[in-house]
Write a protein that holds these residues in place. Sequence first.
Motif, PDB file in Angstrom:
ATOM      1  N   UNK A  15      19.865  15.802  27.355  1.00 44.73           N
ATOM      2  CA  UNK A  15      19.284  16.114  26.016  1.00 44.73           C
ATOM      3  C   UNK A  15      19.904  17.345  25.321  1.00 44.73           C
ATOM      4  N   UNK A  16      20.899  17.415  24.674  1.00 45.43           N
ATOM      5  CA  UNK A  16      21.463  18.406  24.048  1.00 45.43           C
ATOM      6  C   UNK A  16      20.631  19.330  23.375  1.00 45.43           C
ATOM      7  N   UNK A  17      19.914  18.817  22.489  1.00 47.64           N
ATOM      8  CA  UNK A  17      19.011  19.447  21.463  1.00 47.64           C
ATOM      9  C   UNK A  17      18.008  20.309  22.186  1.00 47.64           C
ATOM     10  N   UNK A  18      17.485  19.950  23.361  1.00 49.26           N
ATOM     11  CA  UNK A  18      16.439  20.921  24.043  1.00 49.26           C
ATOM     12  C   UNK A  18      17.412  21.409  25.279  1.00 49.26           C
ATOM     13  N   UNK A  30       9.528   7.158  26.844  1.00 44.00           N
ATOM     14  CA  UNK A  30       8.765   8.479  26.776  1.00 44.00           C
ATOM     15  C   UNK A  30       9.321   9.214  25.446  1.00 44.00           C
ATOM     16  N   UNK A  31       8.447   9.723  24.581  1.00 42.42           N
ATOM     17  CA  UNK A  31       8.858  10.292  23.421  1.00 42.42           C
ATOM     18  C   UNK A  31       9.147  11.640  23.493  1.00 42.42           C
ATOM     19  N   UNK A  32      10.372  12.245  23.229  1.00 45.84           N
ATOM     20  CA  UNK A  32      10.855  13.426  23.736  1.00 45.84           C
ATOM     21  C   UNK A  32       9.946  14.608  22.822  1.00 45.84           C
ATOM     22  N   UNK A  33       9.235  14.122  21.996  1.00 45.85           N
ATOM     23  CA  UNK A  33       8.321  15.027  21.178  1.00 45.85           C
ATOM     24  C   UNK A  33       7.165  15.223  21.911  1.00 45.85           C
ATOM     25  N   UNK A  34       6.791  14.251  22.846  1.00 44.90           N
ATOM     26  CA  UNK A  34       5.578  14.220  23.361  1.00 44.90           C
ATOM     27  C   UNK A  34       5.065  15.750  23.977  1.00 44.90           C
TER      28      UNK A  34
END
Length: 1391
Positions: free
Chosen positions: A107-110, A554-558
């Motif tokens: 997950x590059x963005x996070x 699983x939503x990454x924003x959850x």
Amino acid sequence: MGQVGLAGAFAGLTLFNNSTAVSFDPSTSSLLSRTGQGALTTLGTTNSGGAIDSGCAINDIFYFAGSFSSIGNTSATNIASYTPSSSVFAALGSNGPNGQIYSLYCDVSNSQLWVGGHFTSPGSSVAIWDTKSNSWSAPPFKGFSGAAAEVLSITSNSSENSLLFAGSFITSLAANTTALNNTNNPNVPYSPGATPFSSSLVPVPLEGAEILGEPSSSDPQFSDILNILCPAGPDGPGNTWLAANGNDAVITVRDFSSINAYGVRLGNTFQSGYGTTTFSVTSIPDNTVQTLTYVNPSTGQNMTCSASCPLSTDSSILYQDFIFTAPVTLTGMQITLSGWTGAAPGLHMLQLLSSGAFASAISSDNAQSCFAPNPSNTTSTGQWTTKNSTTNIPATLQTVLVSTVDVGTSPSDAPSFTWHPYVSASGQYDVYLVIPGCADFQDCDLRTSVQVTVFPGGGTQPWVSTVSQQVQTDTTVLVYSGSIVPSSTNFVTTVSMTLASNPEGSGQGGEYELVAGNVALVLTSASVTSAAGSGSSGSNSTSSSQHGFGFFEWPLSSSASIDATGTIPNTSETSLDTVSIDLYNALGATTSTTTSIAAVAQHPSGTVYLGGNFQLISGSTNGVSNIVAFKSGSLIALPSNGLNGPVTSIVLSGNELYVGGTFTDTNTASTQGKLKGVAIYDVSSNSWKTMGAGVNGVVASLALANRQIVVAGNFTEALNSSAAGVTAGGLATWDVNTGSWTNSGGFVVGNMSFVGNGTLPATGQEQTQFVAGSVRTMAEYGASGLVMLSNGGSTGPQVTPMGIQLEDSITNVSSPATVTKRHPHIRRGPSAWISHLNIGTIFTRQTTTTSSSALPPSPPAPAPAVLAGAFWTNVSTSHEVAIIGGNFSFSSSSTTSSAVAIYDTVTSSISALAGTQINGIVRAVYVDQKQQLFVGGEFSLTGTTASGLALYDLSAQQWDTSSMQPLQPSAGSSVVVRSITTSIYKSDAVIVAGSFAQAGSVSCQGICLFDTSLNQWSALGGGIQGDISSVSYAGNNQDILIAAGSITLSGGSTTNVAQYYFANATWAAVGNSAEIPGPVTAVEVNNGNSSSIFAAGRTADGSSPFMMFWDGVSWSDVGSSLQANTNISQLLMVPLLNTHSTNSIIESDRMLMISGALTDSSFGSASSVLFDGSSFIPFMVTMTAQGALGSISSLFYSIANFSFTQQQFLATGIVILISIAIAAGVVFLLALIGILWTLLSRRDDRLAKFNASDDDDDDSVQHRPSSLLEHINAATRTTILGAPSPLDTVGAEKEEGAREISVEPDPFGPDGSNYLRAETPSDAVVGTMAAEEEFSRPAHARYSFDGTGEGELPLTAGLEVEVLDDRDAAWWYTRNPQTGQEGVVPAAYLY
């Protein structure tokens, strides 16, 4: 040298450098990097028994994982990182996963690394590594449990805002109790005249029944009774039936088969002046008026009626359902419309409601019901045939399916039958199996018992029962009673039947008979509630939760924190969680540790594709295995019910889904076995496509980069559509653009477990990748016999592998046994093309002497092998292409061609020569100035007399069978052409050499000249006897031909290297033949210098290799350290960008490239080494597809007459003087300067003539010029007097100079008075400019002179020489114009 090609019998090629060892332990797992062009480099290996299964990149760091305890010299447990910029491995903190890791997601963005596998800490099967805090944590949903409790895949959805987890685990999703739209079937339009129970009853399809409406309206828009069975639109023309005005109406339905019905559905017409008010229903064949129960739409009260039932005239009531008091078995019905409003009665809708749901064994009886998304259907295994009988119901015929099975057959091998009844809604059902009586079919003795399994769905365990089919009359047997819970609108339950484990009865004739009839589902209650997350608003559940298998979103924003090992609350469920519920139900609510979802991909349309190891046995996807799609809220089968083996990897590229695994075809074998390990599913056309014919093994991993699908696994070949294989030892590449297998760029032999993309490439650069697995052997570059070389600057030559994979040849050529252990070889730096040269050990030289013998057999060239090449400018494309020949085949334009091909290096495409294909092996190719291609080897050309040599017209694109007479072999042998060359001296002649007896009618054994202007053969001089292996040229204008092999000259003398003078058409041996220990297989002249020749071969007894050097005087051994299994195929002088140290054998701007299959104790194995005159420097190593040592057969280039750049070399004599000065000191230096001054002085003495009485004089021939100053005079004569380019003699000069240093001064030699004196140094310079013109003159040898002394020139009686300096009375300095060799000879021997 222009374009440069390197050909041989190899599948992989590696350049040596200073640090990398390329020996492998297959018990470890190796991590390799792969460039955008495919070149491979080893990065590190794990501990023994380790495995690398996954990887991904965040920024400039690559993370990889599996099961290992170390990588390289770094201790790391199951997961590590690699930084390409620093080439450093690192462990990821402590407290990481305590078990095997199967999947990584970056997950590059996070800046987070998600890890999936089989472990319990820090999370259950899932963990997270935070690259910013360098710490481990459990996921926010804790992890997964159940089944095998492992995660095999982590990927993102199509919008990359949520993660999709797949593997082998069980989830539990909470259900809610939200009421639905007053009906249990969302496909049925709502009407107040229906109930949840009645709307759950599936209408019986009546399209095949006989239906009459009498009397009918005369209006054709309202006269077709069939229009009301399942109206296509609202009440009106084409969707409504009206009776004739002023009449009651009777509608009669006869199906002529047994129907289990529960009521009727009637919809009134509201056309102006028409409508029905009352009706009755009479069953057929018992002619009974049925009592009906219905709901009063106005009050909602339950009502009953019989002979006169009311039908609402309220236009808001779409239809009303009228239910029998109990299910009725009938074959038809009669509806009497007894009351009406206006002119006549009429109806908009008429349906017969089943008892719940149904399925027939006869496919034609399973028509699609009104409002149903799909019909009931069946599947079966084994052979089933129809069987008919009459029934006790008048005018009906019973049809069933039967299958026979041998007594003693196990249930798993017996035929099976499965019904898939469409179930409209959840509820409590009784499921009945209808068993046709054996009396009617007269097969009672064949009957036995069967095992029936019902999969009701909704997490309910399957029901298994044993049912006897030994019944005399039709019997219905209850096989299940309970809830049936569809998870989607097109859900179907399944009822499966097969032979019982302990079948009753003894059968008849050694066989049992299984009978398949109908299945009936009777709805007993519809009082249920719906389940959230079921994927359909019409789905119901009878429990507070539902189970799912193998999938989780699983939503990454959850920001939620839940426990997915327990019950997942409604608030955390997503729309895709229905996938897991459907999978669980389709698996029959039973899973094992081997059942798994291994790969997932979501198409931008929203469809999710799931691959793994599973067989679906329930619902609409019953019979599907290993791959399935989830679309529009439900599982759907891919064509042919999926694949016949597990799926391990999925990659989506546009509308093409690439699938890898252990399958070989679809479940129905629809591609005839051409989906071996890999397949393409075309989303747009909903069809399977092949990737050639797949690979000959299993596939573990796929990756997409640079418009190529890279395939990793355990296989050795990638198969073309014809099933012919191209080498691919665990790594293969599919070109998406061309739809074909292509060269992977690198070469590996092993069981590869992973391939994935690396760090993001720089702008304009191609994507790099990482590959891992158990490697047995590897090469940096992979190519089937051909690579192109170009200057790579300081990093060594740039290698471009052939972009096409050649295939095994039709010709069967023996290949060496597989090498199980190779000498380790340390890579040393290449030399420019070969830029930076690292000089290795100087090898000891030795000399052996033997007589000539037969040529050794050609080294093995296992296909595919390229043995020769030539460049040609294709006028149609203006591309300079390579014409290659060898032992190979290839596919082009749907045809298979062999032995010779045209390879376009610009487009990386290959094409065949038009016309007949060569049958055999090509060993030599040459293109002349007339666009004629000469092809030589050991072959035949079908339909022609060509044998070993053929001529092809490149302009006309056809074989020329008339211009050149064929070669003829010696008795008992065949023609072999090994060399085709030409000389500048005779540009219209082509020299063909090898093993043959004559050309056409011309006797010219071993070597012959073909005149391209006259199309005629001719012998070279008096010819030779023997076999020629190699040809080179000497002289400023290539006027001397150097032939090597096993040769007998016309006088009967034997030699292994001979020279032919074009000027006088004579042959002569090069040196003393006894000095060469055996037949020569390769020869090279150093830039045309006949006093600098290299020859290589094997000793006369074949036991050892040798390499010899001719310095113009004698042959000396320069290859004594090569081991016995060395075979040298080619010697070639190659240029350097940088220089090496000067020596007496090879100039500093070049080296001798020795190619073949070479072994040596110092560098192990190599296919090419460089020789600088004193040292062997290993340059390249190749290997075959099996991992054995390969060989390089030839290096060829596009510049026709390459010559080394002219450079100025310091005169050897001056170098000698400087060396002496350094050794003797300044005083002696001053003395030498005085001597030198004397050397350069002039005097006018007359030249003395020979007198026999002067034999004792110091100048006599009996006293050779062996003093230091005489040798200096001989060595420096051309410097003082002026001479041709030093390139012609520098090799001899240096060799001579090196020897002079070691010669002790002769105290009895002549003094300086014997030489002319220069008054001043400038006189010497003037003399230098004028000397050659003043003194050069021809002379002839009166006697033969052995010329074995230092600086002497050998003579044969009658030989013409040029006298360059005759100012010494006893010794003259001369040149042999035929060889270019210079030296001193006795003056008395010349006239």
